[in-house]
Write an enzyme that holds these catalytic residues in place. Structure first.
Site, PDB file in Angstrom:
ATOM      1  N   ASP A   1       0.486  -1.531  -0.186  1.00  0.00           N
ATOM      2  CA  ASP A   1       0.061   0.307   0.119  1.00  0.00           C
ATOM      3  C   ASP A   1       0.688   1.389   0.116  1.00  0.00           C
ATOM      4  O   ASP A   1       1.956   1.609   0.377  1.00  0.00           O
ATOM      5  CB  ASP A   1      -0.549   0.406   0.966  1.00  0.00           C
ATOM      6  N   GLU A   2       0.110   2.471  -0.192  1.00  0.00           N
ATOM      7  CA  GLU A   2       0.532   3.792  -0.461  1.00  0.00           C
ATOM      8  C   GLU A   2       1.659   4.105  -0.865  1.00  0.00           C
ATOM      9  O   GLU A   2       2.937   4.628  -0.439  1.00  0.00           O
ATOM     10  CB  GLU A   2       0.178   4.025   0.958  1.00  0.00           C
TER      11      GLU A   2
END
Lengths: 700, 700
Positions: free
Chosen positions: B339-340
């Site tokens: 993620d991210e």
């Protein structure tokens, strides 16, 4: 200015007289929060020397901690003192809510103008008689903590945290010069993980609590009739068959030792032999003195099974076993128990009788001394010094063994007079739910000790003993703390520090401070009451619990057939071994009887009125919770006693008395009410009885 | 008869309609203890099918538990079901205070006429879609628990414990026939040990809590910018330099996995890469996409450092690392985060730009998909299936990966439509301190799902996510529990079980029951308040805390520059994410506004009068505790709002209103009072606002 927080305008010295100072500064006890006062009066244990100074060292978000010397240790910054400094900062942030700017987990400040500077000469060794002294100099611009070894640094940080104070501007440390060192080198806590297993987290949080009051020996009572609690790779059947799966792995043992070492605490293991050893025989029945089979014992008491000293096979077994354990536990001492060998198995075994005769042993003591002498050789071979309970004392043993006295100071004196080292545990049996006061005044070297100076030096200290027949991981903290802090002070502070009232005053903030270390001694009482009530509303149960204490000594064992599987989740288990509200009430009653002060009368009246009306509020709980029904007599008796107490107080307040027959009748009712119920007793009846008796005295 | 405890005279069936039954049996909410009522109405999660019967199975000291089949498993009696039965008996003894006679740690009863008989077909495997069903038949003479696998036995024991009931004769299980199985196979809790390390004891007690509500996946988020939390023997610099000494040893990992397995719970590890990985680069800066050096991150947010997918050296590194971790974690799934990825380091690195161009990647997503495809090969090689957050989803990946959706149900639907398995976490972010209700109504497969049956089968379940920016071992339990029990019910119970009021009613006893497992979610609030107050008297702080909740969502981060070293020991940390007393007040206000019942008016008046007068009691605390001074606006605003509320209520109770200008003026004051203070907010202002607004409406 915050009320009660008087600035010290003049610099004055008080050495071993901090208590007089404390009395001046003592906060009033009341239901409103006590103003936080200068931390100097809350120190526990009391340091050897405290010189109060002028001014305050301000604690703010820019606070930094710096190690002044030695600049580098092997292993870089991640040494014991560094970690202690980091924990100090974490706890300081936790207490103050301050967002400290320093990245204290990664590095110390490179310079600390206005910060905390600590230094020490060398790493301390975890052995008796190591230097644990420190000095702490707090001035408005800087705090300097110096010690011979890093152990002193650890204790200095604990002292500094206790000094945290607050005024209208925020948090501060009061200026002072402290020079401190322990009176005794062996300041221990025994935790019995045999009768009820206590997992790693219980041990760790208790290690933190010990460090907070400067105790330095954790005595792990690892084996008992009810359980063999350490993994043996050499003889895995021992923990596999002797523990119900509840034992420490060797990795966990190492983890706990490292955790303890980080906090300046030795870990001494105890393997209790030749008695108290049923759980060993679940794996090795052939080593016992009577035919098996054996199962892990569930009941409590003194049991027959004992190792067979006449069986030559046990010595190579112990050789291999202690070789393994000597490698696992780095402490120079190893405790072999030796207490309460019940003797029936030995007496009933013809081979053992023949062996005794052959060797000319007059009695079983002689046989046990033989067993111990064989063990001693094994321990020496594996680099360990022997410790054991009173019973191991025998003039045939060499002088570097240590006698731990559970039977009384007399045996300690006798051993010292013969040149043996000793530690005192008699009088420190915290499992018996007696008041902190009794432990506090119990001195390993009392003023009237018959020992000379050389003999006195053989008394190494003492150990609080937390035997765990009646204590589970849920309740054990409340059985140990805060009362053990009083023992910690007895062992650290000078002999002249003996004010009971002042000890109790300081026990309050000490108890609150212990909670930050994860101790459950305060919070689990409410939890047990919530479980019993089946909901969050427990006020009437809390009110009752304030007036109740568990039965003392071994009385509770007479109330039910307790086993290691019994529930310890009843009302009695939510009751503190020593109720501070009950003590407060008793103290107030005595003060009133001495002074007849109407303000005190009103306070006592309020207490008793609350307890009297509480019974009606308790009753609905009994309807919904069968487990609570046993407390009905406690609640009812408290209400009745308070009814009588209120009547007595009313008369005394009017300066009137009662006829002798009334006094006699009411005293009889109180005596009846003092019978145990729900394995507990009311802790305020004697004080109410004194009110009643006063009614029979001369009117005032 | 205990009031509220009606016997069931007729046998009736209710399948998925237990809620109607619950409503009939609901205990009145009040300050006196609720009578313990038939446990059938307290079950959480609600079973698939419950048939209430006649009569009661009595629980007394002679109760025995017996395994009916299979008679013996490899390893003798010490298998998972046996241990679950032993724990069941321990907890039952703890709840009832009964001295059960059976030695349930050593052996099951040889026969159990009148006891509890359990049986199962085979040991369950800890993999998705394993059979977890069970049936429970309670009759006056016996309890029979049957399951296909021992996992069903575990869940059946939890249900049976929840059924414990009491009447005037003592404890009993109500007669019933229950047939139960989960709706979803993946019922998880993510614990983020990266941002704040959570030691073994935190994990263990949360595993116990998960089992109590039938959750079966612990997702350990082991690496983050702020910490690398697992020992690597292959690359020891990772934990040595990336954890500040706060990491799980491999022995501890194995210990937790065994503990979880014993409770029917899988442990899935997450190693979040290629972003969220600063702590890795403290050890291996050369694997990042920009020159180092790097230090463990102290702040929170999305940071730049990311692995360099263009650097061929990282793949053998991951190969060796995941080989080691695949051996340590037996779960078939391994979570690679994903993620991210913030992208700045990739964009700024010419070699990476050239690599993207060479491979024809349109954007960083393409680069990450390449990275993931390389990782996937490594995971497959080491026998693991890949799980990752939304961002890993790419049509080039095979169909046996699992997508964990944090961004929303839409991405889950899209993935399922393309044939990918998914688990929902969006809507289950328990760290954001939102009401249980919001999580409870968030369904992985809502009624309006566009998926067909085959696609629906790809939705494996969901996971509550406990991100730990703001949670320490002291506070994390209160951030997870009891609200996560609502998510557990969403994932276990049938979709039609959706009564919010009934969920909250059952959350109360569920929360109390969780305490017996060592959870600190209830008791640590008082502890934090005692520390802040510096003493045991905290009533005014408790009263204020009832009306206060932490700021929701990410608002709290806007109040201060939080780091992993910040104190989480302030007043806000003692406040429950969802105050039940505040919810009760709001509910009562709404009821009053609907019915204008004077009894309700009186209850609301009492609440508000208490809060109004509380401010004067809070003030002395502020004087003595600088850390508490920040709560003054909260306390004052609550008092002011209650002043207004009491005025409004007085008018409404008289059937009168107020001029529009008054309503406007008072609403403005309330709006002003609703501003954050002390990182928290008042949870009763909107309800008071509704009272004010009602004054402007038509008089009643």
């Amino acid at each position: 200015m915050i009320p009660g927080n008087r600035p010290l305008k003049s610099r004055f010295v008080f050495r071993l007289t901090v208590l007089a100072f404390a009395a001046v500064m003592a906060a009033p006890s009341s239901a409103v929060p006590a103003p936080r006062i200068d931390g100097l009066v809350n120190l526990m244990p009391v340091p050897a020397s405290v010189t109060a100074g002028d001014g305050r060292f301000r604690v703010d978000e820019g606070l930094a901690v710096l190690r002044a010397a030695p600049a580098e240790l092997k292993g870089g910054p991640k040494d014991r003192a560094f970690r202690a400094a980091a924990r100090f900062m974490t706890r300081l942030a936790g207490r103050t809510g301050l967002f400290l700017k320093q990245d204290f987990l990664a590095s110390q400040a490179s310079s600390a103008d206005g910060g905390i500077r600590y230094s020490f000469g060398s790493p301390g060794r975890l052995v008796p008689n190591e230097d644990e002294s420190y000095t702490l100099k707090i001035e408005p611009a800087a705090v300097v903590l110096e010690a011979k070894t890093d152990l002193g640094v650890l204790w200095g940080f604990e002292t500094l945290l206790q000094l945290l104070s607050a005024d209208e501007k925020g948090y501060y440390f009061p200026c002072a010069a402290i020079a401190d060192k322990p009176r005794f080198t062996w300041r221990g806590l025994l935790i019995d993980v045999g009768r009820h297993f206590q997992p790693v987290d219980v041990i760790k949080r208790n290690l933190d609590a010990m460090a907070a009051v400067k105790m330095n020996v954790l005595h792990l009572h690892l084996t008992e009739d009810q359980g063999f609690r350490v993994e043996s790779k050499t003889f895995p059947k021992l923990h596999e068959l002797g523990s119900d799966g509840m034992f420490f792995t060797q990795a966990q043992i190492r983890e706990m030792i490292e955790y303890a070492s980080d906090r300046g605490i030795r870990v001494m293991p105890e393997f209790d032999i030749p008695g108290h050893s049923t759980s060993w025989f679940a794996a090795y029945p052939e080593f016992s003195s009577a035919p098996g089979p054996y199962a892990v014992e569930r009941h409590f008491g003194v049991f027959g099974p004992a190792f067979n000293p006449a069986d030559e096979r046990i010595y190579p077994f112990f050789d291999a076993f202690f070789k393994e354990m000597a490698g696992l536990f780095p402490d120079p001492y190893l405790h072999i128990g030796g207490d309460e060998v019940e003797g029936h198995q030995w007496d009933a075994n013809p081979a053992i009788q023949a062996f005794k005769k052959k060797h000319g042993f007059a009695d079983n003591n002689g046989l046990q001394a033989y067993f111990n002498s064989r063990l001693l050789k094994i321990l020496i071979k594996h680099g360990k010094k022997m410790v054991g309970w009173d019973e191991i004392f025998d003039p045939s043993l060499p002088k570097d063994i240590v006698i731990q006295s559970w039977r009384g100071p007399k045996s300690l004196v006798e051993a010292a007079q013969k040149g043996y080292q000793g530690i005192l545990s008699n009088g420190y049996y915290i499992d018996l739910c007696q008041p902190a006061e009794e432990h506090y005044l119990n001195d390993p070297l009392p003023a009237d000790s018959p020992l000379d100076d050389r003999q006195k030096a053989l008394i190494l200290g003492g150990e609080a003993t937390m035997w765990a027949e009646l204590a589970t991981p849920e309740t054990i903290d409340s059985r140990i703390w805060p009362r053990t802090a009083a023992i910690a002070e007895r062992l650290w502070s000078q002999a002249s520090v003996r004010s009971v009232d002042d000890m109790y005053r300081r026990l309050g903030p000490t108890s609150i401070a212990l909670e930050e270390l994860g101790l459950l001694h305060l919070k689990n009482a409410d939890m047990i009451l919530r479980r019993l009530a089946g909901g969050p509303q427990i006020k009437p149960l809390q009110v009752l619990a304030e007036a109740v204490e568990p039965l003392k000594g071994y009385e509770r064992h007479g109330q039910a057939e307790y086993t290691s599987l019994s529930p310890f989740t009843r009302f009695v288990d939510a009751c503190s071994p020593e109720s501070m509200p009950a003590r407060h009430f008793r103290t107030r009653v005595d003060e009133f009887l001495a002074k007849r002060d109407p303000v005190l009368a009103e306070e006592i009246r309020t207490h008793m009125a609350g307890w009297r009306q509480n019974h009606a509020l308790v009753l609905p709980f009994l309807a919904s919770s069968p487990a609570l029904r046993e407390i009905e007599p406690l609640s009812l008796n408290l209400a009745r006693a308070c009814e009588i107490g209120l009547e007595a107080l009313g008369q005394l307040a009017k300066g009137e008395g009662q006829p002798a027959a009334w006094v006699q009748e009411k005293s009889a009712i109180l005596a009846d009410a003092s019978k145990p119920a729900a394995h507990a007793e009311l802790a305020v009846l004697k004080a109410i009885g004194r009110l009643v008796e006063a009614c029979g005295g001369p009117a005032k």
